[in-house]
Enzyme design. Structure first.
Site, short mmCIF file in Angstrom:
data_model
loop_
_atom_site.label_atom_id
_atom_site.label_comp_id
_atom_site.label_asym_id
_atom_site.label_seq_id
_atom_site.Cartn_x
_atom_site.Cartn_y
_atom_site.Cartn_z
N TYR A 166 0.83 -1.21 0.00
CA TYR A 166 0.00 0.00 0.00
C TYR A 166 0.87 1.26 0.00
O TYR A 166 0.62 2.20 -0.76
CB TYR A 166 -0.89 -0.06 1.24
CG TYR A 166 -1.89 1.04 1.41
CD1 TYR A 166 -3.08 1.05 0.67
CD2 TYR A 166 -1.68 2.07 2.34
CE1 TYR A 166 -4.02 2.04 0.86
CE2 TYR A 166 -2.62 3.06 2.52
CZ TYR A 166 -3.79 3.04 1.79
OH TYR A 166 -4.73 4.02 1.97
N LYS A 170 1.06 4.21 -2.78
CA LYS A 170 0.64 5.56 -2.40
C LYS A 170 1.76 6.58 -2.61
O LYS A 170 1.49 7.74 -2.94
CB LYS A 170 0.15 5.57 -0.95
CG LYS A 170 -1.17 4.81 -0.74
CD LYS A 170 -2.26 5.31 -1.68
CE LYS A 170 -3.66 4.96 -1.20
NZ LYS A 170 -4.70 5.35 -2.18
P1 NAI Z 1 -13.59 2.50 1.12
O1 NAI Z 1 -13.26 1.05 1.20
O2 NAI Z 1 -14.77 3.00 1.88
O3 NAI Z 1 -13.73 2.98 -0.37
C1 NAI Z 1 -12.94 2.49 -1.41
C2 NAI Z 1 -13.85 2.20 -2.58
O4 NAI Z 1 -13.08 1.81 -3.71
C3 NAI Z 1 -14.83 1.07 -2.29
O5 NAI Z 1 -16.15 1.52 -2.50
C4 NAI Z 1 -14.43 -0.03 -3.27
O6 NAI Z 1 -15.52 -0.81 -3.73
C5 NAI Z 1 -13.81 0.79 -4.38
N1 NAI Z 1 -12.89 -0.01 -5.19
C6 NAI Z 1 -11.94 -0.88 -4.76
N2 NAI Z 1 -11.30 -1.46 -5.78
C7 NAI Z 1 -11.84 -0.93 -6.92
C8 NAI Z 1 -11.60 -1.12 -8.29
N3 NAI Z 1 -10.64 -1.98 -8.70
N4 NAI Z 1 -12.32 -0.42 -9.19
C9 NAI Z 1 -13.29 0.43 -8.79
N5 NAI Z 1 -13.58 0.64 -7.47
C10 NAI Z 1 -12.87 -0.03 -6.56
O7 NAI Z 1 -12.28 3.27 1.64
P2 NAI Z 1 -11.95 4.83 1.80
O8 NAI Z 1 -11.35 5.00 3.12
O9 NAI Z 1 -13.10 5.66 1.40
O10 NAI Z 1 -10.75 4.97 0.74
C11 NAI Z 1 -10.77 5.85 -0.37
C12 NAI Z 1 -9.35 6.14 -0.77
O11 NAI Z 1 -8.70 6.88 0.25
C13 NAI Z 1 -8.49 4.90 -0.99
O12 NAI Z 1 -7.63 5.10 -2.09
C14 NAI Z 1 -7.70 4.81 0.29
O13 NAI Z 1 -6.49 4.08 0.12
C15 NAI Z 1 -7.48 6.27 0.58
N6 NAI Z 1 -7.12 6.56 1.96
C16 NAI Z 1 -8.05 6.48 2.94
C17 NAI Z 1 -7.71 6.77 4.24
C18 NAI Z 1 -8.70 6.80 5.34
O14 NAI Z 1 -8.33 7.21 6.45
N7 NAI Z 1 -9.94 6.41 5.11
C19 NAI Z 1 -6.31 7.05 4.61
C20 NAI Z 1 -5.43 7.18 3.50
C21 NAI Z 1 -5.83 6.92 2.22
#
Ligand code: NAI
Length: 300
Positions: A166, A170
């Site tokens: 990851y 990132k």
């Molecule tokens: P989440 O799990 O709620 O949302 C991620 C979404 O991406 C999910 O709805 C999932 O179905 C979708 N997804 C996954 N693989 C996919 C693919 N191959 N094609 C299309 N859609 C796909 O997680 P969150 O927290 O909302 O994460 C959003 C972004 O923020 C991610 O890139 C995560 O790594 C990043 N992030 C989040 C943090 C946090 O504190 N929540 C911290 C640092 C980064």
């Protein structure tokens, strides 16, 4: 205070079926953007697929009077990425904004991390952001306008136990963002990255429970929305954002130490403190600026 609007703009938000992406899509649509709500609909580790989450967000946007279309494709395949961009062009005629947000987690200590766990995470975050941006790029160039936000992470910028896959993806997005900023400048394409912290299904067992209410996704989206607005003047930057706090992350270089004599291992040892000094530092905006101190030494 004038309201920031996105009327006439077409936005793609990947991974917008849950969490941060969902909030980005709702906010942009509420402010007038036409939105492609992409989500593969799998679980947190990327297993499974369902068109449901993207459609539910689209239903919510429409109920609120906004315009959106759902897309269930996978960002990590060239066909999927092309279909996501095509959904914007077919339904709304163009693309102005790309928010690369889709993500999964497959945490393991490095010792135990399998090749599949490495590849799967790199594929969604890094390759997925590349593929979707690559498919959108000709449209942005042709329009002479574009706003891109890539979703990095504090784990990538600073490292985090159990997240070699990851954090590699990132931090890769930081270099990707900075190069896109250079290559897009001529076409008014601006690319920036965020390193968010928010309470979502991805982090609910990682963040302290006490902060749940204060770390809402609504405390991240306003930065993303500003970065993809036409009035945002900056490109190639990285911001940490969460809980109502936003700060710029710097890739900086210390004053360094140099010699015109032969460089020996002992000289490195003897000057270790100077080599490690961090003040005064520079924050180069490109490779040319980074080379500045070296050129100065070579030509002095
Ligand atoms: P989440 O799990 O709620 O949302 C991620 C979404 O991406 C999910 O709805 C999932 O179905 C979708 N997804 C996954 N693989 C996919 C693919 N191959 N094609 C299309 N859609 C796909 O997680 P969150 O927290 O909302 O994460 C959003 C972004 O923020 C991610 O890139 C995560 O790594 C990043 N992030 C989040 C943090 C946090 O504190 N929540 C911290 C640092 C980064």
């Amino acid at each position: 205070m004038s309201e920031l609007r996105y009327d006439g703009r077409v936005a793609i938000v990947t991974g917008a079926g849950h969490g941060l992406g969902r909030q980005h899509a709702l906010e942009l649509a509420a402010r007038g953007a036409k939105v492609v709500v992409n989500d593969l609909g799998g679980d947190r580790s990327g297993v499974g697929a369902s068109a449901g989450p993207a459609q539910e967000v689209v239903d919510e946007i429409r109920k609120n009077g906004g315009e959106a279309v759902a897309n269930p494709d996978n960002v990590a395949t060239p066909e999927g990425a092309a279909a996501i961009v095509q959904a914007a062009v077919d339904n709304f005629g163009k693309v102005d904004i790309v928010v690369n947000n889709a993500g999964i987690l497959r945490d393991k200590s490095f010792k135990n991390m399998s090749v599949e766990e490495w590849d799967g995470v790199i594929a969604v975050h890094l390759r997925g952001s590349f593929l979707v941006t690559k498919a959108a790029w000709p449209h942005l160039r042709e329009n002479g306008y574009g706003r891109i936000v890539n979703t990095s992470s504090p784990a990538g910028l600073f490292g985090n136990f159990g997240q070699a896959n990851y954090s590699t993806a990132k931090m890769g997005l930081v270099g990707f963002t900075k190069t896109l900023a250079h290559e897009g400048a001529k076409y008014d394409i601006k690319a920036n990255a965020i390193a968010p912290v928010a309470w979502t299904r991805m982090t609910e067992d990682l963040l302290p429970a006490d902060f749940k209410d204060q770390l809402g996704v609504d405390k991240v989206t306003p930065l993303v929305a500003y970065l993809v607005h036409e009035s945002n003047p900056d490109s190639g930057e990285v911001y940490t954002v969460g809980g109502g706090r936003i700060a710029k992350i710097l890739v900086a270089e210390g004053p360094g130490w140099g010699t015109k004599d032969e460089l020996s291992v002992e000289a490195v040892r003897d000057n270790w403190a100077a080599i490690n000094a961090t003040e005064p530092h520079i924050v180069p905006r490109n490779v040319g600026e980074q080379m500045g101190p070296l050129i100065q030494q070579l030509t002095s």
